[in-house]
Scaffold this active site. Structure first.
Site, PDB file in Angstrom:
ATOM      1  N   TYR A 117      39.238  94.305  11.011  1.00 47.66           N
ATOM      2  CA  TYR A 117      40.576  93.722  11.147  1.00 47.66           C
ATOM      3  C   TYR A 117      40.578  92.269  10.651  1.00 47.66           C
ATOM      4  CZ  TYR A 117      44.639  91.612  13.356  1.00 47.66           C
ATOM      5  OH  TYR A 117      45.783  90.892  13.579  1.00 47.66           O
ATOM      6  N   GLU A 161      51.401  93.652  18.757  1.00 49.10           N
ATOM      7  CA  GLU A 161      51.242  92.409  19.515  1.00 49.10           C
ATOM      8  C   GLU A 161      51.983  92.478  20.850  1.00 49.10           C
ATOM      9  OE1 GLU A 161      49.073  90.213  18.964  1.00 49.10           O
ATOM     10  OE2 GLU A 161      48.624  90.389  16.842  1.00 49.10           O
ATOM     11  N   TRP A 202      42.763  92.201  22.337  1.00 47.56           N
ATOM     12  CA  TRP A 202      43.123  92.737  21.028  1.00 47.56           C
ATOM     13  C   TRP A 202      42.201  93.902  20.678  1.00 47.56           C
ATOM     14  CZ3 TRP A 202      47.159  93.268  18.367  1.00 47.56           C
ATOM     15  CH2 TRP A 202      47.111  93.648  17.025  1.00 47.56           C
TER      16      TRP A 202
END
Length: 187
Positions: free
Chosen positions: A18, A40, A48
């Site tokens: 990522y 998000e 995350w």
């Protein structure tokens, strides 16, 4: 030779991929911008890494983040999402995804695209920050405060200032790669 990344990206292969391929890369595609908004908002209060682990399932469950489809989800679809163990089964976050899809379309209608709207906050150029250490990178800024307030005024949900700043990083509105990171060297 070892690749040197921002500290947060050294915990898993998913984080590294990522970081290396998406984080901080300017996004101008409305579909991808909505994907990051949804992810998000799902991440709020979670790591995350948790979102990255569930990303494939979230993609499938939320119709490849097709905001037009999500905007018309029924109560039955919402209930099915709440039963899906592969997604974040948080009633308010799932409801927010539907509301945010509807508001996303409203922003597109007003500005021509969500891209046009969101990038206007940074004068259509990524803000390149020059933090020296990971602990200097803020969780929010005055700009993320302003964007969050504007989104809330437009009816968006689960997009507080910290979430908006994480979105800005994800979508490349800000570049917070640290000076030792190979991605900073590439810019």
């Amino acid at each position: 030779m070892k690749t040197v990344r921002c500290e947060w990206a050294n915990t898993s292969e998913l984080d590294q991929t990522y970081h290396d391929e998406e984080w901080g890369v300017p996004v101008h595609d409305d579909q991808k911008l909505f994907e990051f908004l949804l992810l998000e908002s799902m991440q709020a209060g979670l790591s995350w890494s948790t979102i990255l682990k569930k990303r494939a399932t979230l993609t499938e469950a939320f119709d490849q983040f097709d905001y037009k489809k999500i905007a018309s989800y029924t109560e039955q679809k919402e209930a099915a999402l709440l039963q899906n163990p592969g997604v974040i089964r948080h009633k308010l976050k799932i409801a927010a995804a539907i509301t945010n899809a509807q508001k996303f379309i409203a922003v597109q209608q007003e500005f021509g695209s969500f891209d046009q709207y969101i990038w206007s906050f940074v004068d259509y150029q990524p803000l390149v920050n020059h933090w020296q250490e990971a602990n200097e990178v803020p969780a929010s800024t005055g700009l993320s405060d302003r964007i969050s307030k504007d989104l809330k005024k437009r009816g968006f949900k689960f997009l507080g200032t910290t979430t908006v700043y994480a979105f800005m990083q994800a979508a490349g509105l800000v570049d917070d790669h640290l000076p030792y990171c190979f991605k900073r060297a590439a810019t």
